[in-house]
Design an enzyme around this catalytic site. Structure first.
Site, PDB file in Angstrom:
ATOM      1  N   ASN A 114      24.666  34.746  39.734  1.00 25.44           N
ATOM      2  CA  ASN A 114      25.061  36.076  39.280  1.00 25.44           C
ATOM      3  C   ASN A 114      26.107  35.920  38.184  1.00 25.44           C
ATOM      4  O   ASN A 114      27.249  35.543  38.451  1.00 25.44           O
ATOM      5  CB  ASN A 114      25.627  36.877  40.459  1.00 25.44           C
ATOM      6  CG  ASN A 114      26.139  38.239  40.058  1.00 25.44           C
ATOM      7  OD1 ASN A 114      25.829  38.749  38.979  1.00 25.44           O
ATOM      8  ND2 ASN A 114      26.942  38.841  40.916  1.00 25.44           N
ATOM      9  N   TRP A 115      25.715  36.190  36.936  1.00 22.37           N
ATOM     10  CA  TRP A 115      26.625  35.986  35.808  1.00 22.37           C
ATOM     11  C   TRP A 115      27.692  37.077  35.716  1.00 22.37           C
ATOM     12  O   TRP A 115      28.643  36.945  34.954  1.00 22.37           O
ATOM     13  CB  TRP A 115      25.830  35.944  34.504  1.00 22.37           C
ATOM     14  CG  TRP A 115      24.888  34.782  34.397  1.00 22.37           C
ATOM     15  CD1 TRP A 115      24.665  33.813  35.337  1.00 22.37           C
ATOM     16  CD2 TRP A 115      24.030  34.468  33.297  1.00 22.37           C
ATOM     17  NE1 TRP A 115      23.717  32.922  34.886  1.00 22.37           N
ATOM     18  CE2 TRP A 115      23.313  33.304  33.636  1.00 22.37           C
ATOM     19  CE3 TRP A 115      23.792  35.072  32.061  1.00 22.37           C
ATOM     20  CZ2 TRP A 115      22.377  32.717  32.774  1.00 22.37           C
ATOM     21  CZ3 TRP A 115      22.853  34.502  31.203  1.00 22.37           C
ATOM     22  CH2 TRP A 115      22.165  33.327  31.551  1.00 22.37           C
ATOM     23  N   LYS A 116      27.503  38.164  36.453  1.00 20.19           N
ATOM     24  CA  LYS A 116      28.448  39.293  36.432  1.00 20.19           C
ATOM     25  C   LYS A 116      28.653  39.784  34.985  1.00 20.19           C
ATOM     26  O   LYS A 116      27.733  39.709  34.173  1.00 20.19           O
ATOM     27  CB  LYS A 116      29.755  38.911  37.124  1.00 20.19           C
ATOM     28  CG  LYS A 116      29.536  38.405  38.553  1.00 20.19           C
ATOM     29  CD  LYS A 116      30.812  38.238  39.325  1.00 20.19           C
ATOM     30  CE  LYS A 116      30.495  37.746  40.730  1.00 20.19           C
ATOM     31  NZ  LYS A 116      31.718  37.664  41.580  1.00 20.19           N
ATOM     32  N   HIS A 155      26.389  44.704  45.965  1.00 21.88           N
ATOM     33  CA  HIS A 155      27.367  43.637  45.795  1.00 21.88           C
ATOM     34  C   HIS A 155      28.755  44.146  46.163  1.00 21.88           C
ATOM     35  O   HIS A 155      29.065  45.326  45.986  1.00 21.88           O
ATOM     36  CB  HIS A 155      27.351  43.141  44.346  1.00 21.88           C
ATOM     37  CG  HIS A 155      28.112  41.873  44.139  1.00 21.88           C
ATOM     38  ND1 HIS A 155      29.478  41.840  44.002  1.00 21.88           N
ATOM     39  CD2 HIS A 155      27.699  40.580  44.050  1.00 21.88           C
ATOM     40  CE1 HIS A 155      29.865  40.590  43.835  1.00 21.88           C
ATOM     41  NE2 HIS A 155      28.811  39.804  43.872  1.00 21.88           N
ATOM     42  N   GLU A 206      31.522  43.946  44.806  1.00 20.44           N
ATOM     43  CA  GLU A 206      32.267  44.569  43.707  1.00 20.44           C
ATOM     44  C   GLU A 206      31.800  45.991  43.463  1.00 20.44           C
ATOM     45  O   GLU A 206      32.589  46.857  43.073  1.00 20.44           O
ATOM     46  CB  GLU A 206      32.130  43.700  42.451  1.00 20.44           C
ATOM     47  CG  GLU A 206      32.877  42.374  42.598  1.00 20.44           C
ATOM     48  CD  GLU A 206      32.384  41.274  41.693  1.00 20.44           C
ATOM     49  OE1 GLU A 206      32.944  40.175  41.773  1.00 20.44           O
ATOM     50  OE2 GLU A 206      31.435  41.498  40.913  1.00 20.44           O
ATOM     51  N   GLU A 236      28.188  37.838  51.809  1.00 23.46           N
ATOM     52  CA  GLU A 236      29.293  37.453  50.926  1.00 23.46           C
ATOM     53  C   GLU A 236      30.594  38.023  51.470  1.00 23.46           C
ATOM     54  O   GLU A 236      30.935  39.175  51.209  1.00 23.46           O
ATOM     55  CB  GLU A 236      29.040  37.916  49.482  1.00 23.46           C
ATOM     56  CG  GLU A 236      28.521  39.340  49.340  1.00 23.46           C
ATOM     57  CD  GLU A 236      28.744  39.885  47.950  1.00 23.46           C
ATOM     58  OE1 GLU A 236      28.870  39.100  47.015  1.00 23.46           O
ATOM     59  OE2 GLU A 236      28.824  41.112  47.828  1.00 23.46           O
ATOM     60  N   GLY A 290      35.524  34.933  44.608  1.00 23.23           N
ATOM     61  CA  GLY A 290      36.405  34.690  43.475  1.00 23.23           C
ATOM     62  C   GLY A 290      37.830  34.335  43.834  1.00 23.23           C
ATOM     63  O   GLY A 290      38.710  34.347  42.979  1.00 23.23           O
ATOM     64  N   SER A 324      32.515  31.528  46.540  1.00 27.43           N
ATOM     65  CA  SER A 324      33.106  30.292  46.014  1.00 27.43           C
ATOM     66  C   SER A 324      32.215  29.078  46.266  1.00 27.43           C
ATOM     67  O   SER A 324      32.680  28.008  46.667  1.00 27.43           O
ATOM     68  CB  SER A 324      34.496  30.070  46.625  1.00 27.43           C
ATOM     69  OG  SER A 324      35.361  31.143  46.295  1.00 27.43           O
ATOM     70  N   GLY A 363      28.561  32.760  41.930  1.00 25.85           N
ATOM     71  CA  GLY A 363      29.220  33.551  40.906  1.00 25.85           C
ATOM     72  C   GLY A 363      29.655  32.702  39.733  1.00 25.85           C
ATOM     73  O   GLY A 363      28.855  32.287  38.909  1.00 25.85           O
TER      74      GLY A 363
END
Length: 244
Positions: free
Chosen positions: A9-11, A93, A95, A162, A168, A204, A225
């Protein structure tokens, strides 16, 4: 036997040129023993798709609208993603949930994705506060149940555990603990799909720890991530996972 999925997932990272270059560098990623997926930002899905053409790497999107095409400014419909040859879409997700997305919305997004021929990856996870409480497993079971409410073709769903406290932060869940929790969530699923649904771990993940996760009975891959933004590291993750 469930085949491992290594999802990157490049976000909200990379511009078009950087994304295209990253995709080019991933053309030789090892897909013999594992499925590999990259989810770039919406702005360069098309360019990444072209860069990966002819490979076995799957293309993903990072979100999708719960609505069909129409007057929904700023939204991306599932049909639009399907038109760009997207295979998977991430929904729920942490976020996005942190910005107010609720389970019912996640379920609607997953249903819309399926209607358009996309495969949803539904994320679930707990905060550090919930993690340290006796309600942890019940919380996760209820979150998954609500995020799957009303969805048909449940065997086409991928789940991704997650833990929010490990996203992160550099903190990583213990592999045995993650496996035990995922196993309890799996046991709560409809018996008809318990053995079919892939459940990933995300938090992570890197090449030095991925083998410990995917070697576990209930963990069917990883949602990566930051490490997915480095071609050599992401390829190493796929390689280590395939040998685990």
């Amino acid at each position: 036997m469930r085949r491992l999925l290594i999802a990157g997932n490049w976000k909200m990272n990379t511009n078009v040129g950087e994304g295209e270059a990253l995709a080019e560098a991933l053309r030789d990623v090892d897909t013999n023993s594992v499925d590999v997926l990259v989810a770039p930002p919406f702005t360069h899905i098309d360019r990444v798709a072209r860069a990966l053409k002819g490979t076995e790497v799957f293309l993903g999107a990072q979100n999708v609208s719960e609505d069909t095409c129409g007057a929904h400014t700023g939204e991306i419909a599932a049909e639009m993603l399907a038109d760009l040859s997207v295979d998977y879409v991430i929904v729920g997700h942490s976020e996005c949930r942190g910005r107010g997305e609720v389970d019912a919305t996640v379920a609607k997004k997953a249903a819309r994705a399926l209607d358009a021929g996309l495969l949803p990856i539904i994320c679930f996870g707990e905060s550090e506060e919930v993690y340290g409480s006796k309600e942890r497993v019940d919380f996760l079971k209820k979150q998954v149940e609500a995020s799957l409410a009303g969805i048909k073709d449940l065997d086409k769903i991928t789940l991704a555990y997650e833990p929010i406290w490990a996203i992160g932060t550099g903190k990583t869940a213990d592999a045995a603990d993650a496996d035990a929790v995922i196993g309890q969530v799996r046991a709560a699923l409809d018996p008809a799909i318990q053995g079919k649904v892939r459940i990933l771990y995300g938090g992570s993940v890197k090449s030095s720890n991925v083998a410990g996760f995917v070697a576990k009975e209930n963990i069917d891959g990883v949602l990566v991530g930051g490490a997915s933004l480095k071609a050599d590291e992401f390829k190493a993750i796929a390689r280590e996972a395939s040998h685990a």
